[in-house]
Design a protein around this motif. Structure first.
Motif, PDB file in Angstrom:
ATOM      1  N   ALA A   1      86.848 -58.232  17.598  1.00  0.00           N
ATOM      2  CA  ALA A   1      85.551 -57.897  17.019  1.00  0.00           C
ATOM      3  C   ALA A   1      85.657 -56.638  16.164  1.00  0.00           C
ATOM      4  CB  ALA A   1      84.522 -57.703  18.119  1.00  0.00           C
ATOM      5  N   LYS A   2      85.004 -56.652  15.001  1.00  0.00           N
ATOM      6  CA  LYS A   2      85.047 -55.523  14.068  1.00  0.00           C
ATOM      7  C   LYS A   2      83.791 -54.666  14.129  1.00  0.00           C
ATOM      8  CE  LYS A   2      88.982 -57.037  12.532  1.00  0.00           C
ATOM      9  NZ  LYS A   2      90.231 -56.373  12.982  1.00  0.00           N
ATOM     10  N   ARG A   3      82.630 -55.274  14.325  1.00  0.00           N
ATOM     11  CA  ARG A   3      81.365 -54.522  14.388  1.00  0.00           C
ATOM     12  C   ARG A   3      80.579 -55.034  15.588  1.00  0.00           C
ATOM     13  NH1 ARG A   3      77.303 -52.231  10.822  1.00  0.00           N
ATOM     14  NH2 ARG A   3      76.476 -50.546  12.125  1.00  0.00           N
ATOM     15  N   ILE A   4      80.410 -54.196  16.578  1.00  0.00           N
ATOM     16  CA  ILE A   4      79.797 -54.593  17.845  1.00  0.00           C
ATOM     17  C   ILE A   4      78.418 -53.968  17.964  1.00  0.00           C
ATOM     18  CG2 ILE A   4      80.050 -54.612  20.355  1.00  0.00           C
ATOM     19  CD1 ILE A   4      83.080 -54.170  19.901  1.00  0.00           C
ATOM     20  N   ALA A   5      77.446 -54.769  18.354  1.00  0.00           N
ATOM     21  CA  ALA A   5      76.075 -54.290  18.531  1.00  0.00           C
ATOM     22  C   ALA A   5      75.732 -54.191  20.009  1.00  0.00           C
ATOM     23  CB  ALA A   5      75.089 -55.237  17.841  1.00  0.00           C
ATOM     24  N   PHE A   6      74.755 -53.340  20.318  1.00  0.00           N
ATOM     25  CA  PHE A   6      74.146 -53.313  21.653  1.00  0.00           C
ATOM     26  C   PHE A   6      72.719 -53.801  21.473  1.00  0.00           C
ATOM     27  CE2 PHE A   6      71.798 -51.650  25.207  1.00  0.00           C
ATOM     28  CZ  PHE A   6      72.670 -51.774  26.281  1.00  0.00           C
ATOM     29  N   VAL A   7      72.356 -54.859  22.212  1.00  0.00           N
ATOM     30  CA  VAL A   7      71.076 -55.538  21.980  1.00  0.00           C
ATOM     31  C   VAL A   7      70.228 -55.567  23.249  1.00  0.00           C
ATOM     32  CG1 VAL A   7      69.973 -57.682  21.226  1.00  0.00           C
ATOM     33  CG2 VAL A   7      72.160 -56.986  20.223  1.00  0.00           C
ATOM     34  N   GLY A   8      68.962 -55.130  23.119  1.00  0.00           N
ATOM     35  CA  GLY A   8      68.010 -55.238  24.223  1.00  0.00           C
ATOM     36  C   GLY A   8      67.787 -53.926  24.940  1.00  0.00           C
ATOM     37  N   GLY A   9      66.765 -53.906  25.796  1.00  0.00           N
ATOM     38  CA  GLY A   9      66.415 -52.700  26.541  1.00  0.00           C
ATOM     39  C   GLY A   9      65.460 -51.842  25.736  1.00  0.00           C
ATOM     40  N   MET A  10      64.444 -51.308  26.396  1.00  0.00           N
ATOM     41  CA  MET A  10      63.461 -50.474  25.711  1.00  0.00           C
ATOM     42  C   MET A  10      64.069 -49.115  25.390  1.00  0.00           C
ATOM     43  SD  MET A  10      61.078 -52.615  25.465  1.00  0.00           S
ATOM     44  CE  MET A  10      59.745 -51.612  24.807  1.00  0.00           C
ATOM     45  N   GLU A  11      63.966 -48.716  24.145  1.00  0.00           N
ATOM     46  CA  GLU A  11      64.589 -47.478  23.678  1.00  0.00           C
ATOM     47  C   GLU A  11      64.028 -46.266  24.412  1.00  0.00           C
ATOM     48  OE1 GLU A  11      65.831 -45.361  19.465  1.00  0.00           O
ATOM     49  OE2 GLU A  11      64.239 -46.886  19.488  1.00  0.00           O
TER      50      GLU A  11
ATOM     51  N   ARG B   1      64.371 -45.398  27.550  1.00  0.00           N
ATOM     52  CA  ARG B   1      64.315 -45.510  29.006  1.00  0.00           C
ATOM     53  C   ARG B   1      65.684 -45.197  29.607  1.00  0.00           C
ATOM     54  NH1 ARG B   1      60.436 -50.754  30.322  1.00  0.00           N
ATOM     55  NH2 ARG B   1      58.468 -49.684  29.871  1.00  0.00           N
ATOM     56  N   ALA B   2      65.657 -44.565  30.756  1.00  0.00           N
ATOM     57  CA  ALA B   2      66.903 -44.110  31.377  1.00  0.00           C
ATOM     58  C   ALA B   2      67.878 -45.251  31.613  1.00  0.00           C
ATOM     59  CB  ALA B   2      66.591 -43.390  32.684  1.00  0.00           C
ATOM     60  N   ILE B   3      67.376 -46.386  32.061  1.00  0.00           N
ATOM     61  CA  ILE B   3      68.262 -47.507  32.369  1.00  0.00           C
ATOM     62  C   ILE B   3      68.915 -48.049  31.103  1.00  0.00           C
ATOM     63  CG2 ILE B   3      66.386 -49.206  32.268  1.00  0.00           C
ATOM     64  CD1 ILE B   3      69.449 -49.284  34.621  1.00  0.00           C
ATOM     65  N   THR B   4      68.178 -48.051  29.981  1.00  0.00           N
ATOM     66  CA  THR B   4      68.739 -48.500  28.710  1.00  0.00           C
ATOM     67  C   THR B   4      69.823 -47.541  28.245  1.00  0.00           C
ATOM     68  OG1 THR B   4      66.598 -49.457  28.092  1.00  0.00           O
ATOM     69  CG2 THR B   4      68.212 -49.144  26.336  1.00  0.00           C
ATOM     70  N   GLU B   5      69.519 -46.250  28.295  1.00  0.00           N
ATOM     71  CA  GLU B   5      70.493 -45.251  27.845  1.00  0.00           C
ATOM     72  C   GLU B   5      71.750 -45.291  28.709  1.00  0.00           C
ATOM     73  OE1 GLU B   5      69.989 -43.672  24.952  1.00  0.00           O
ATOM     74  OE2 GLU B   5      68.223 -44.982  24.954  1.00  0.00           O
ATOM     75  N   GLU B   6      71.567 -45.553  29.990  1.00  0.00           N
ATOM     76  CA  GLU B   6      72.720 -45.604  30.888  1.00  0.00           C
ATOM     77  C   GLU B   6      73.599 -46.804  30.577  1.00  0.00           C
ATOM     78  OE1 GLU B   6      73.653 -45.743  35.679  1.00  0.00           O
ATOM     79  OE2 GLU B   6      71.601 -45.427  34.974  1.00  0.00           O
TER      80      GLU B   6
ATOM     81  N   GLY C   1      64.588 -53.700  22.417  1.00  0.00           N
ATOM     82  CA  GLY C   1      63.417 -54.555  22.592  1.00  0.00           C
ATOM     83  C   GLY C   1      63.293 -55.007  24.033  1.00  0.00           C
ATOM     84  N   ARG C   2      62.400 -55.927  24.277  1.00  0.00           N
ATOM     85  CA  ARG C   2      62.149 -56.425  25.632  1.00  0.00           C
ATOM     86  C   ARG C   2      63.403 -57.031  26.240  1.00  0.00           C
ATOM     87  NH1 ARG C   2      58.922 -58.952  22.443  1.00  0.00           N
ATOM     88  NH2 ARG C   2      59.673 -60.992  23.131  1.00  0.00           N
ATOM     89  N   SER C   3      63.483 -56.957  27.544  1.00  0.00           N
ATOM     90  CA  SER C   3      64.652 -57.499  28.253  1.00  0.00           C
ATOM     91  C   SER C   3      64.393 -58.955  28.609  1.00  0.00           C
ATOM     92  CB  SER C   3      64.932 -56.663  29.514  1.00  0.00           C
ATOM     93  OG  SER C   3      65.048 -55.301  29.180  1.00  0.00           O
ATOM     94  N   SER C   4      64.225 -59.792  27.593  1.00  0.00           N
ATOM     95  CA  SER C   4      63.808 -61.176  27.816  1.00  0.00           C
ATOM     96  C   SER C   4      64.592 -62.143  26.933  1.00  0.00           C
ATOM     97  CB  SER C   4      62.315 -61.323  27.509  1.00  0.00           C
ATOM     98  OG  SER C   4      62.078 -61.121  26.121  1.00  0.00           O
TER      99      SER C   4
ATOM    100  N   ASN D   1      70.893 -57.144  29.257  1.00  0.00           N
ATOM    101  CA  ASN D   1      71.008 -57.972  30.458  1.00  0.00           C
ATOM    102  C   ASN D   1      71.281 -59.412  30.064  1.00  0.00           C
ATOM    103  OD1 ASN D   1      68.542 -59.053  29.686  1.00  0.00           O
ATOM    104  ND2 ASN D   1      67.381 -58.210  31.385  1.00  0.00           N
ATOM    105  N   ASP D   2      71.468 -60.253  31.056  1.00  0.00           N
ATOM    106  CA  ASP D   2      71.812 -61.648  30.788  1.00  0.00           C
ATOM    107  C   ASP D   2      70.659 -62.428  30.178  1.00  0.00           C
ATOM    108  OD1 ASP D   2      74.440 -61.477  31.720  1.00  0.00           O
ATOM    109  OD2 ASP D   2      73.834 -61.852  33.796  1.00  0.00           O
ATOM    110  N   LEU D   3      69.417 -62.031  30.462  1.00  0.00           N
ATOM    111  CA  LEU D   3      68.293 -62.755  29.878  1.00  0.00           C
ATOM    112  C   LEU D   3      68.312 -62.626  28.359  1.00  0.00           C
ATOM    113  CD1 LEU D   3      65.375 -61.927  32.358  1.00  0.00           C
ATOM    114  CD2 LEU D   3      66.945 -63.882  32.359  1.00  0.00           C
TER     115      LEU D   3
END
Length: 334
Positions: free
Chosen positions: A182-192, A194-199, A220-223, A245-247
């Motif tokens: 992979a050359k460009r990897i994104a992180f997708v999901g989680g409300m910006e 929030r501690a759990i997202t940042e972790e 965005g939403r964890s859905s 998350n997996d959702l």
């Protein structure tokens, strides 16, 4: 007072819960010394007499533990609640389970109601943005309470916290995707923010920085619904993603299928939590695996030791995680 004083009268006079008075009467180590003294003073003031025979009869029934979960619709939290409940049941404890639905005010009401109904302990996977008094009422009650999977109250000496090593998980997933080309990897999901997202994002950011690459985050939403939408919001040069998350990942999997994108070849995808669906969908979804069954059993054992022997769990505990690589990131069929 013309009638015979009751345990409720003692609780009202001392300013504590009924369950706290019960713990004092049982000489429990769970209650702080100042609380114990206040309860005993209230008993003396109103002339309360402890009926030990009746108490022994009541003690033949199972103890009661309260469990408040932020989102029981999510299979990850549902499995945790189920295993915890079954483990406690095997030791003679009944569990009252409630869903706060990410509503901090509702969470506070649920916790208060459980305390009023005499739970011996509480386990809470907290909602965010809490009003601040949810755990204060637990402190006043003087009963054991644990924070799990999320931490919203910093007083871990009072309310021990147990979760997974999420940072290590996203770091491992990032290295895996890099090793897959992979050359460009994104992180997708989680409300910006929030501690759990940042972790969960922190390990990804560290690995991206180490590689001298540019991060791409899409919050965005964890859905599943957000995952489907995210497929169309990615930058054109993004060729891989780690999901909050997996959702979210399962939603992206569906979105890519509609677009005719072949996962594992055209795009590489990793989820987080490794819920049961990951191995059952097609293509199978790679995911950061959290041993939620073992974790829930460990939380139950720690809570039992606290309730029965006065052994407080460590202030903070992080369970290890693993990576289960499947077709969505490797391109290889099982």
């Amino acid at each position: 007072m013309t009638r015979r004083p009751t345990i409720l009268d003692v609780a009202a006079r001392a300013g504590v819960s009924k369950s706290t008075v019960s713990l004092v009467l049982q000489n429990s180590k769970q209650v702080k010394s100042e609380t114990r003294e206040a309860v005993r003073a209230a008993m003396a003031e109103i002339g309360y007499v402890y009926n030990r025979a009746a108490a022994q009869m009541r003690s033949q029934s199972a103890g009661l533990v309260g469990l408040v979960i932020n989102d029981l619709r999510n299979p990850f939290f549902t499995e945790f609640a189920t295993v915890l409940q079954m483990t406690l049941a095997a030791k003679g404890y009944a569990t009252v389970i409630a869903n706060s639905d990410e509503d901090a005010d509702l969470q506070a009401k649920l916790m208060g109601s459980m305390i009023e109904h005499g739970v011996s302990a509480l386990v809470v996977s907290p909602a965010y943005d809490e009003s601040g008094d949810a755990f204060d009422q637990v402190e006043r009650a003087g009963i054991p309470a644990m924070q799990v999977l999320r931490k919203t109250d910093p007083r871990t000496g009072l309310f021990p916290f147990a979760s997974f090593d999420y940072a290590a998980g996203s770091a491992r997933a990032t290295r895996h995707l890099m090793n897959q080309g992979a050359k460009r990897i994104a992180f997708v999901g989680g409300m910006e923010g929030r501690a759990i997202t940042e972790e969960r994002k922190s390990g990804y950011l560290a690995e991206i920085k180490r590689a001298g690459a540019e991060p791409f985050t899409l919050h965005g939403r964890s859905s599943r619904g957000f995952g489907v939408e995210a497929v169309h919001a990615l930058s054109k040069d993004v060729d891989a993603a780690i999901c909050f998350n997996d959702l979210v990942a399962l939603g992206m999997l569906s979105g890519f299928a509609r677009e005719g994108v072949e996962l594992g070849r055209d795009f590489r995808l990793v989820g987080f939590d490794d819920i049961e669906d990951c191995a059952q969908v097609w293509p199978q979804l790679s995911s950061v695996a959290c041993d939620i069954e073992g974790f829930a059993k460990g939380v139950a054992d720690g809570l039992l030791a606290w309730m029965q022997d006065g052994v407080t769990p460590p202030p903070e505990y992080r369970a290890p995680v693993d990576l289960v690589a499947r077709t969505s990131s490797t391109g290889r069929n099982p």
